[in-house]
Design an enzyme around this catalytic site. Structure first.
Site, mmCIF file in Angstrom:
data_model
loop_
_atom_site.group_PDB
_atom_site.id
_atom_site.type_symbol
_atom_site.label_atom_id
_atom_site.label_comp_id
_atom_site.label_asym_id
_atom_site.label_seq_id
_atom_site.Cartn_x
_atom_site.Cartn_y
_atom_site.Cartn_z
ATOM 1 N N LYS A 174 1.066 -1.214 -0.134
ATOM 2 C CA LYS A 174 -0.276 0.157 -0.029
ATOM 3 C C LYS A 174 0.773 1.209 0.102
ATOM 4 O O LYS A 174 1.322 1.485 1.015
ATOM 5 C CB LYS A 174 -0.638 -0.217 1.287
ATOM 6 N N GLU A 249 9.896 2.613 10.824
ATOM 7 C CA GLU A 249 10.733 3.850 10.568
ATOM 8 C C GLU A 249 9.910 4.960 10.339
ATOM 9 O O GLU A 249 9.188 5.206 9.499
ATOM 10 C CB GLU A 249 11.553 3.791 9.403
ATOM 11 N N CYS A 283 13.941 11.780 5.249
ATOM 12 C CA CYS A 283 13.835 11.374 6.702
ATOM 13 C C CYS A 283 15.252 11.817 7.294
ATOM 14 O O CYS A 283 15.252 12.234 8.398
ATOM 15 C CB CYS A 283 13.546 10.128 6.726
ATOM 16 N N GLU A 384 9.414 17.693 13.893
ATOM 17 C CA GLU A 384 9.856 17.364 12.232
ATOM 18 C C GLU A 384 9.197 18.595 11.343
ATOM 19 O O GLU A 384 7.905 18.681 11.543
ATOM 20 C CB GLU A 384 9.590 16.195 11.965
HETATM 21 P P1 NAP Z 1 2.291 9.066 6.521
HETATM 22 O O1 NAP Z 1 1.220 10.087 6.538
HETATM 23 O O2 NAP Z 1 2.471 8.445 7.989
HETATM 24 O O3 NAP Z 1 1.881 8.079 5.796
HETATM 25 C C1 NAP Z 1 2.668 6.846 5.440
HETATM 26 C C2 NAP Z 1 1.882 5.735 4.839
HETATM 27 O O4 NAP Z 1 1.024 5.080 5.773
HETATM 28 C C3 NAP Z 1 0.983 6.356 3.567
HETATM 29 O O5 NAP Z 1 1.204 5.049 2.455
HETATM 30 C C4 NAP Z 1 -0.350 6.297 3.952
HETATM 31 O O6 NAP Z 1 -1.494 6.159 3.138
HETATM 32 C C5 NAP Z 1 -0.274 5.166 4.925
HETATM 33 N N1 NAP Z 1 -1.490 5.409 6.231
HETATM 34 C C6 NAP Z 1 -1.781 6.416 6.537
HETATM 35 N N2 NAP Z 1 -2.802 6.256 7.604
HETATM 36 C C7 NAP Z 1 -2.836 4.786 7.717
HETATM 37 C C8 NAP Z 1 -3.736 3.898 8.565
HETATM 38 N N3 NAP Z 1 -4.501 4.136 9.415
HETATM 39 N N4 NAP Z 1 -3.303 2.401 8.381
HETATM 40 C C9 NAP Z 1 -2.612 2.000 7.548
HETATM 41 N N5 NAP Z 1 -1.883 2.849 6.623
HETATM 42 C C10 NAP Z 1 -1.993 4.440 6.770
HETATM 43 O O7 NAP Z 1 3.613 9.805 6.124
HETATM 44 P P2 NAP Z 1 3.968 10.460 4.941
HETATM 45 O O8 NAP Z 1 3.230 11.929 5.156
HETATM 46 O O9 NAP Z 1 3.653 9.724 3.687
HETATM 47 O O10 NAP Z 1 5.732 10.394 4.916
HETATM 48 C C11 NAP Z 1 6.278 11.417 5.650
HETATM 49 C C12 NAP Z 1 6.878 11.027 6.715
HETATM 50 O O11 NAP Z 1 7.817 9.753 6.629
HETATM 51 C C13 NAP Z 1 7.681 11.697 7.665
HETATM 52 O O12 NAP Z 1 7.353 11.755 9.025
HETATM 53 C C14 NAP Z 1 9.112 11.151 7.518
HETATM 54 O O13 NAP Z 1 10.251 11.512 8.564
HETATM 55 C C15 NAP Z 1 8.888 9.466 7.423
HETATM 56 N N6 NAP Z 1 9.894 9.202 6.982
HETATM 57 C C16 NAP Z 1 10.800 8.112 7.607
HETATM 58 C C17 NAP Z 1 11.685 7.366 7.166
HETATM 59 C C18 NAP Z 1 12.799 6.703 7.961
HETATM 60 O O14 NAP Z 1 13.261 5.755 7.287
HETATM 61 N N7 NAP Z 1 12.832 7.081 9.228
HETATM 62 C C19 NAP Z 1 12.033 7.476 5.757
HETATM 63 C C20 NAP Z 1 11.043 8.228 4.812
HETATM 64 C C21 NAP Z 1 10.130 8.923 5.438
HETATM 65 P P3 NAP Z 1 -1.680 7.746 2.588
HETATM 66 O O15 NAP Z 1 -0.783 8.214 1.887
HETATM 67 O O16 NAP Z 1 -3.307 7.376 1.788
HETATM 68 O O17 NAP Z 1 -2.185 8.613 3.795
#
Ligand code: NAP
Ligand code: MG
Length: 492
Positions: A174, A249, A283, A384
């Site tokens: 997903k 992560e 990230c 962040e």
């Molecule tokens: P996000 O909003 O948490 O979304 C990540 C994924 O989770 C998306 O596919 C999202 O779908 C899905 N999702 C959301 N709610 C869910 C639920 N209730 N159940 C299952 N899946 C769900 O994060 P983002 O805004 O895409 O990415 C940015 C974040 O990623 C930042 O905080 C960044 O630090 C972090 N990041 C961390 C790393 C690391 O290695 N530490 C690497 C890259 C990014 P939708 O798109 O449909 O909302």
């Protein structure tokens, strides 16, 4: 215009959903790449069921044969690298040279993991008893859910899908809703490489609907997630209730520490690269510069000069250094943090506003921004931001630098600039991050090196490198007795 489809049980099928989402180019919102249909819960369930059915025969496929398919996917990515890089830039906004870098990382990971398929070894352990021994084997979990963010829409899926598949799991993938085109292309590549029907399924849909259905399905035995802390912690709780494996992560607030003996040019270049490269949407992006007072004025003036010199624009142009923010909601969120920085009393020294020069008006562009005299209690020092915003925190000495760098809930990456070996190793000992860099940016990693964070950033096993398969396998322990007799004595 293209309507993206799900990939379930080896077939591309359009969702019946009437809820849609437009995939727009963040550099030019008039350019719409395609339409995502936000899949229903029923469609998400079908994908999990198809993965569950495919598990039996996939786990029985020899591991090196599974590895060969992943190796073929690496070659296909390499053959199509330029197209994929351009698609990635058009969809996510990073510059095409950054996209090429992401593609190369993805190819490297797939090659590395394919090689690991010939090394998925266990241990043999001598027994206390004669004519007995024990050994371990690594086995897959079953269906794994892979849930990924938009900021590395090719590399992150590859570093999860490749080891999940090599280990013998079947997958429901997903991706983030706003990066469906790259996700679709990636799944096409794995299918073309020979992944059998049902082994890899793609569901496009919202996290709160389709995503929620997948991660909570009883057939899903492990969840690998990269994204925000809000979502990650919720998945962790849900997984804990079912007793299934989870790897999250999440966010970062990565510090670079600059000491008085640092090569200041190197520190400035590396900080600018880490803070503004990929528009600060990594990230591992540099978000805080913790600088010893003695060199702080000089450091800030040079970083500001560097920030001002960066050319914003469409990532497709070779002239562009910094692309747009990914979408309107991130755009608003970054601007909101800039307001918060001002309100909290930090000194805005450059940027801090929308860039709306020629060619930028139809995209989500924000000027590279530097705040000076940020204090550790301010929100821009703690939360962040995920955009091209650097917070400079001034400290009196190395001890205070360490204390300030560690005064943060996150623990992903960090770096230190000094030529003093003793302080370098003390920094390595005491910095509370999963990864640290010496005299180089907080960003960047290699396929054969583990990747992960500690504290609020990471839950579960590190990814990639020697740890790539850890999350995707479980051990089975086997005792072998070849005496042919009833056991003499007891084993406790
Ligand atoms: P996000 O909003 O948490 O979304 C990540 C994924 O989770 C998306 O596919 C999202 O779908 C899905 N999702 C959301 N709610 C869910 C639920 N209730 N159940 C299952 N899946 C769900 O994060 P983002 O805004 O895409 O990415 C940015 C974040 O990623 C930042 O905080 C960044 O630090 C972090 N990041 C961390 C790393 C690391 O290695 N530490 C690497 C890259 C990014 P939708 O798109 O449909 O909302
Ligand atoms: Mg998009």
């Amino acid at each position: 215009m293209e309507t993206y489809r799900n990939f379930i049980n080896g077939e591309w099928v359009e969702s019946i959903s009437s809820k849609t989402f437009e995939n727009v180019n963040p550099a030019n919102t008039d350019d719409c790449l395609g339409v995502v249909k936000l899949s229903t819960r029923e469609e998400a369930r079908r994908a999990v069921e198809s993965a569950a059915e495919a598990f039996r025969s996939w786990r029985a496929t020899p591991t090196p044969a599974r590895g060969r398919i992943v190796a073929r996917a690496a070659r296909l990515m390499e053959d199509d690298k330029e197209n994929l890089a351009q698609l990635l830039t058009r969809e996510e906004g990073k510059t095409v040279s950054e996209s090429r870098g992401e593609l190369q990382r993805s190819i490297n990971v797939a090659e590395f993991v394919a090689g690991e398929s010939r090394r998925m070894t266990g241990e043999t352990i001598p027994s206390e008893l004669p004519s007995n021994f024990a050994y371990t084997v690594k086995q897959p979990h079953g269906v794994v859910a892979v849930v990924t963010p938009w900021n590395f829409p090719v590399a992150i899926p590859v570093w999860k899908l490749a080891p999940a598949l090599v280990a013998g799991n079947t997958v429901v993938f997903k991706p983030a809703t706003n990066t469906p085109a790259t996700a679709t292309r990636l799944v096409e590549i794995f299918a073309e490489a020979g992944v059998p029907a049902g082994v890899l399924n793609l569901v496009l849909g919202s996290g709160s609907d389709a995503g929620d259905e997948i991660v909570n399905h009883s057939a899903v035995r492990a969840i690998s997630f990269t994204g925000s802390n809000g979502v990650g912690l919720k998945l962790y709780e849900q997984a804990a209730r079912r007793g299934v494996r989870v790897q999250c992560e999440m966010g970062g607030k990565n510090p670079v520490v600059v000491l008085e003996d640092a090569d200041l040019n190197l520190a400035v270049e590396s900080t600018a690269q880490g803070a503004f490269g990929s528009t600060g949407q990594r990230c591992t992006a540099t978000s805080r510069a913790v600088v010893v007072e003695q060199v702080a004025d000089e450091f800030v003036s040079r970083v500001v000069e560097r920030a001002k010199s960066l050319r914003l624009g469409d990532g497709m142009s070779a002239e562009t250094d910094v692309g747009p923010i990914v979408d309107s909601s991130q755009f608003k969120s970054v601007l909101r943090y800039i307001d918060i920085g001002r309100e909290d009393g930090a000194e805005l020294v450059t940027g801090g506003e929308v860039a709306d020069g020629a060619g930028l008006r139809k995209g989500f562009f924000i000027k590279p921004t530097v705040f000076d005299r940020v204090t550790p209690d301010m929100r821009i020092a703690r939360e962040e931001i995920f955009g091209p915003v650097l917070s400079v925190l001034r400290v009196k000495d190395f001890d205070e630098a360490l204390q300030v760098a560690n005064d943060c809930e996150y623990g992903l990456s960090s770096s230190v600039f000094t030529n003093d070996a003793a302080r370098i190793f003390r920094f390595v000992d005491e910095i509370e991050t999963g990864m640290t860099h010496i005299n180089s940016p907080t960003t960047g990693g290699e396929a054969h090196v583990p990747f992960g964070g500690i504290k609020a950033t990471g839950i579960g096993d590190f990814e990639q490198g020697s740890t790539a398969l850890d999350f995707y396998t479980e051990l089975k322990v086997v005792y072998v007795d070849y005496t042919g007799r009833k056991r003499e004595g007891n084993l406790y």
